[in-house]
Design a protein around this motif. Structure first.
Motif, PDB file in Angstrom:
ATOM      1  N   CYS A   1       0.828  -1.210   0.000  1.00 58.16           N
ATOM      2  CA  CYS A   1       0.000   0.000   0.000  1.00 58.16           C
ATOM      3  C   CYS A   1       0.861   1.258   0.000  1.00 58.16           C
ATOM      4  O   CYS A   1       0.619   2.194  -0.774  1.00 58.16           O
ATOM      5  CB  CYS A   1      -0.921   0.008   1.216  1.00 58.16           C
ATOM      6  N   LEU A   2       1.874   1.289   0.864  1.00 59.72           N
ATOM      7  CA  LEU A   2       2.701   2.483   0.973  1.00 59.72           C
ATOM      8  C   LEU A   2       3.552   2.689  -0.279  1.00 59.72           C
ATOM      9  O   LEU A   2       3.705   3.822  -0.765  1.00 59.72           O
ATOM     10  CB  LEU A   2       3.593   2.389   2.217  1.00 59.72           C
ATOM     11  N   ALA A   3       4.100   1.597  -0.822  1.00 61.75           N
ATOM     12  CA  ALA A   3       4.959   1.713  -1.996  1.00 61.75           C
ATOM     13  C   ALA A   3       4.170   2.117  -3.235  1.00 61.75           C
ATOM     14  O   ALA A   3       4.537   3.066  -3.951  1.00 61.75           O
ATOM     15  CB  ALA A   3       5.690   0.392  -2.241  1.00 61.75           C
ATOM     16  N   MET A   4       3.069   1.412  -3.495  1.00 66.70           N
ATOM     17  CA  MET A   4       2.303   1.694  -4.703  1.00 66.70           C
ATOM     18  C   MET A   4       1.607   3.049  -4.639  1.00 66.70           C
ATOM     19  O   MET A   4       1.566   3.785  -5.633  1.00 66.70           O
ATOM     20  CB  MET A   4       1.270   0.593  -4.931  1.00 66.70           C
ATOM     21  N   SER A   5       1.069   3.407  -3.466  1.00 68.80           N
ATOM     22  CA  SER A   5       0.415   4.714  -3.361  1.00 68.80           C
ATOM     23  C   SER A   5       1.424   5.851  -3.483  1.00 68.80           C
ATOM     24  O   SER A   5       1.074   6.937  -3.960  1.00 68.80           O
ATOM     25  CB  SER A   5      -0.349   4.815  -2.038  1.00 68.80           C
ATOM     26  N   SER A   6       2.671   5.602  -3.073  1.00 67.34           N
ATOM     27  CA  SER A   6       3.717   6.617  -3.256  1.00 67.34           C
ATOM     28  C   SER A   6       3.981   6.850  -4.739  1.00 67.34           C
ATOM     29  O   SER A   6       4.134   7.995  -5.190  1.00 67.34           O
ATOM     30  CB  SER A   6       5.008   6.180  -2.553  1.00 67.34           C
ATOM     31  N   ILE A   7       4.024   5.767  -5.490  1.00 63.46           N
ATOM     32  CA  ILE A   7       4.248   5.884  -6.938  1.00 63.46           C
ATOM     33  C   ILE A   7       3.070   6.596  -7.597  1.00 63.46           C
ATOM     34  O   ILE A   7       3.250   7.511  -8.410  1.00 63.46           O
ATOM     35  CB  ILE A   7       4.457   4.485  -7.554  1.00 63.46           C
TER      36      ILE A   7
ATOM     37  N   TYR B   1      -4.515   8.200   0.907  1.00 61.66           N
ATOM     38  CA  TYR B   1      -5.508   7.129   0.863  1.00 61.66           C
ATOM     39  C   TYR B   1      -4.851   5.763   1.050  1.00 61.66           C
ATOM     40  O   TYR B   1      -5.397   4.879   1.728  1.00 61.66           O
ATOM     41  CB  TYR B   1      -6.262   7.165  -0.462  1.00 61.66           C
ATOM     42  N   GLY B   2      -3.676   5.585   0.442  1.00 60.43           N
ATOM     43  CA  GLY B   2      -2.973   4.314   0.589  1.00 60.43           C
ATOM     44  C   GLY B   2      -2.594   4.045   2.028  1.00 60.43           C
ATOM     45  O   GLY B   2      -2.674   2.903   2.513  1.00 60.43           O
ATOM     46  N   GLY B   3      -2.189   5.100   2.741  1.00 57.39           N
ATOM     47  CA  GLY B   3      -1.836   4.932   4.140  1.00 57.39           C
ATOM     48  C   GLY B   3      -3.016   4.529   5.003  1.00 57.39           C
ATOM     49  O   GLY B   3      -2.863   3.817   6.001  1.00 57.39           O
ATOM     50  N   GLN B   4      -4.221   4.968   4.627  1.00 52.88           N
ATOM     51  CA  GLN B   4      -5.403   4.621   5.406  1.00 52.88           C
ATOM     52  C   GLN B   4      -5.656   3.115   5.425  1.00 52.88           C
ATOM     53  O   GLN B   4      -6.168   2.576   6.407  1.00 52.88           O
ATOM     54  CB  GLN B   4      -6.631   5.334   4.846  1.00 52.88           C
ATOM     55  N   TRP B   5      -5.289   2.457   4.341  1.00 46.16           N
ATOM     56  CA  TRP B   5      -5.571   1.029   4.241  1.00 46.16           C
ATOM     57  C   TRP B   5      -4.736   0.194   5.209  1.00 46.16           C
ATOM     58  O   TRP B   5      -5.110  -0.921   5.564  1.00 46.16           O
ATOM     59  CB  TRP B   5      -5.334   0.546   2.813  1.00 46.16           C
ATOM     60  N   CYS B   6      -3.591   0.717   5.641  1.00 49.60           N
ATOM     61  CA  CYS B   6      -2.716  -0.091   6.501  1.00 49.60           C
ATOM     62  C   CYS B   6      -2.579   0.478   7.913  1.00 49.60           C
ATOM     63  O   CYS B   6      -1.737   0.017   8.686  1.00 49.60           O
ATOM     64  CB  CYS B   6      -1.339  -0.254   5.860  1.00 49.60           C
ATOM     65  N   VAL B   7      -3.401   1.474   8.274  1.00 47.85           N
ATOM     66  CA  VAL B   7      -3.324   2.064   9.611  1.00 47.85           C
ATOM     67  C   VAL B   7      -3.555   1.016  10.688  1.00 47.85           C
ATOM     68  O   VAL B   7      -2.856   0.984  11.707  1.00 47.85           O
ATOM     69  CB  VAL B   7      -4.339   3.221   9.744  1.00 47.85           C
ATOM     70  N   VAL B   8      -4.529   0.141  10.487  1.00 51.16           N
ATOM     71  CA  VAL B   8      -4.839  -0.862  11.506  1.00 51.16           C
ATOM     72  C   VAL B   8      -3.653  -1.775  11.770  1.00 51.16           C
ATOM     73  O   VAL B   8      -3.398  -2.175  12.913  1.00 51.16           O
ATOM     74  CB  VAL B   8      -6.085  -1.683  11.099  1.00 51.16           C
ATOM     75  N   PHE B   9      -2.863  -2.087  10.744  1.00 48.89           N
ATOM     76  CA  PHE B   9      -1.716  -2.981  10.926  1.00 48.89           C
ATOM     77  C   PHE B   9      -0.577  -2.269  11.657  1.00 48.89           C
ATOM     78  O   PHE B   9       0.194  -2.910  12.373  1.00 48.89           O
ATOM     79  CB  PHE B   9      -1.258  -3.504   9.568  1.00 48.89           C
ATOM     80  N   LEU B  10      -0.471  -0.956  11.489  1.00 49.84           N
ATOM     81  CA  LEU B  10       0.521  -0.196  12.248  1.00 49.84           C
ATOM     82  C   LEU B  10       0.158  -0.169  13.727  1.00 49.84           C
ATOM     83  O   LEU B  10       1.027  -0.257  14.596  1.00 49.84           O
ATOM     84  CB  LEU B  10       0.629   1.228  11.693  1.00 49.84           C
ATOM     85  N   TRP B  11      -1.136  -0.054  14.032  1.00 47.27           N
ATOM     86  CA  TRP B  11      -1.558  -0.117  15.429  1.00 47.27           C
ATOM     87  C   TRP B  11      -1.318  -1.505  16.006  1.00 47.27           C
ATOM     88  O   TRP B  11      -0.956  -1.656  17.185  1.00 47.27           O
ATOM     89  CB  TRP B  11      -3.038   0.253  15.554  1.00 47.27           C
TER      90      TRP B  11
END
Length: 409
Positions: free
Chosen positions: A66-72, A84-94
């Protein structure tokens, strides 16, 4: 982390102040705390692995993707793609942060403070709605509490906040009945009543459905007379589902928007809240660009030749393939299947105590109910609550390893 307070860019008091119809750019307070939480998780260097290895591996893979592709995409299409890409993985960071509080005393201290934060959110929105009723004689947003009319810091009160309230009161009840820490029964009763009122004030059918389905599953899990009550409740709900006109007649003239929404179930076009139309629209987009989807941008952002009228499918599983493409959607779906398996293991295991079993039920409800009604933009607000539920399901597996500190029932 479960505080239902939002910060708004440009607000003179930092807290969100925009009314519902004129929302500015706001984000939950928990999102501001996330970088600090990640740093704390790294600095503690906890050597204990609490999540199943498959979930851990796939969560890391999905986060990196998510972070790599949304950055591109943010450099090619629009800078907001990374947000938006970061929103998809927020739960996994928590989830990563929570793994650093594995020690029993630290976890109990954390979950006690977390429950207090969840209670604050419940009463904050309850007081806001109650004051609006008292001052104005009714809820001014067509029967729903008006965003920031009384108290500031409110945002997405029709979507993410009710979900946080629903799962917050579930965690509070689970902690109380598991005797994880000392709590007052009278305060618990008042909290439950305030939560029910807050859900009604926010006019959220999803939160109401979450609480009802959770209660049914809890009754079924306990067996005996309670299981009979669960089947009786299911029969009542089934009868209502096939006879929506009865609900329409009861709530047709209600001044509360939640009851008006329930009355609208008699209208076939509003039964699914137009979610069937939204899903049909975005499936066309997925078929047009299956490998990359909408490049982590809303389907109505005019990135592709085919656009949808809504900003999402209002279904997390469909949205995962829509926003992140075939690979991202597949990873997300597999993770959810593994989480469902973990939750069912907690529910059915004879070694699980009250807290483990009931958070397992909450996770099942989230995966089967909320994820079929949620939208991606809610994730920053809901992620801490979901991460805690997932964490407890994984953490309480220690009971199956014979750890007497965690096996209380």
């Amino acid at each position: 982390m479960p505080l239902g307070l939002f910060l708004e860019v440009g607000s003179p008091i930092l807290l969100a102040t925009s009314p519902l119809a004129q929302e500015g750019f706001a984000f939950p307070l928990s999102l501001l705390a996330l970088p600090l939480a990640v740093i704390l998780g790294i600095s503690r260097r906890s050597p204990i692995k609490i999540y199943p290895s498959a979930i851990t591996f796939l969560a890391v893979a999905f986060t990196v993707y998510c972070l790599a592709m949304s950055s591109i995409y943010s450099t090619i299409y629009a800078p907001t793609a990374f947000l938006y890409g970061g929103q998809w993985c927020v739960v996994f960071l928590w989830m990563f942060y929570l793994s650093s509080i594995y020690e029993n005393d630290r976890f109990i201290s954390f979950i006690k403070a977390f429950s207090i934060g969840a209670g604050f959110t419940i009463f904050y929105y309850f007081v806001s709605g109650a004051l609006e009723l008292f001052i104005y004689g009714g809820l001014q947003d067509g029967g729903r509490v008006s965003q920031n009319l009384i108290l500031p810091g409110q945002y997405q009160i029709a979507v993410s906040v009710p979900t946080v309230i629903a799962y917050g009161v579930i965690i509070i009840n689970a902690c109380h009945f598991s005797r994880l820490y000392s709590s007052n029964k009278f305060v618990l009763i008042i909290t439950n009543m305030a939560a029910a009122a807050s859900v009604a004030f926010c006019a959220a059918r999803e939160a109401l459905l979450v609480i009802i389905v959770y209660c049914v599953f809890v009754l079924l899990a306990h067996g005996g007379v309670r299981r009979v009550l669960a089947f009786g409740l299911l029969l009542v709900l089934g009868f209502i589902a096939i006879n929506p006109s009865m609900i329409a007649d009861i709530f047709a003239n209600s001044e509360f928007k939640l009851f008006a929404k329930l009355a609208s179930l008699d209208n076939s076009e509003k039964y699914l809240g137009n979610r069937d139309t939204m899903i049909k629209d975005v499936i066309i987009i997925i078929k047009e660009n299956p490998f990359f989807g909408t490049f982590f941008l809303p389907p109505n952002s005019e990135i592709l030749f085919i656009n949808a009228n809504a900003p999402s499918a209002h279904n997390m599983y469909v949205d995962a393939f829509l926003w992140s493409g075939l690979l991202g959607g597949s990873l997300f779906l597999i993770i959810c299947v593994l989480l469902l398996s973990l939750a069912m293991k907690r529910v059915l295991s004879p070694y699980s105590d009250y807290l483990g079993r009931h958070t397992g039920i909450a996770l099942v409800v989230f995966l089967l109910v909320s994820n079929n009604l949620n939208v991606p933009m809610r994730q920053p607000a809901i992620a801490p609550m979901l991460a805690v539920i997932i964490y407890i399901c994984a953490y309480w597996s220690s009971a199956e390893r014979g750890d007497s500190r965690h096996a209380k029932g």
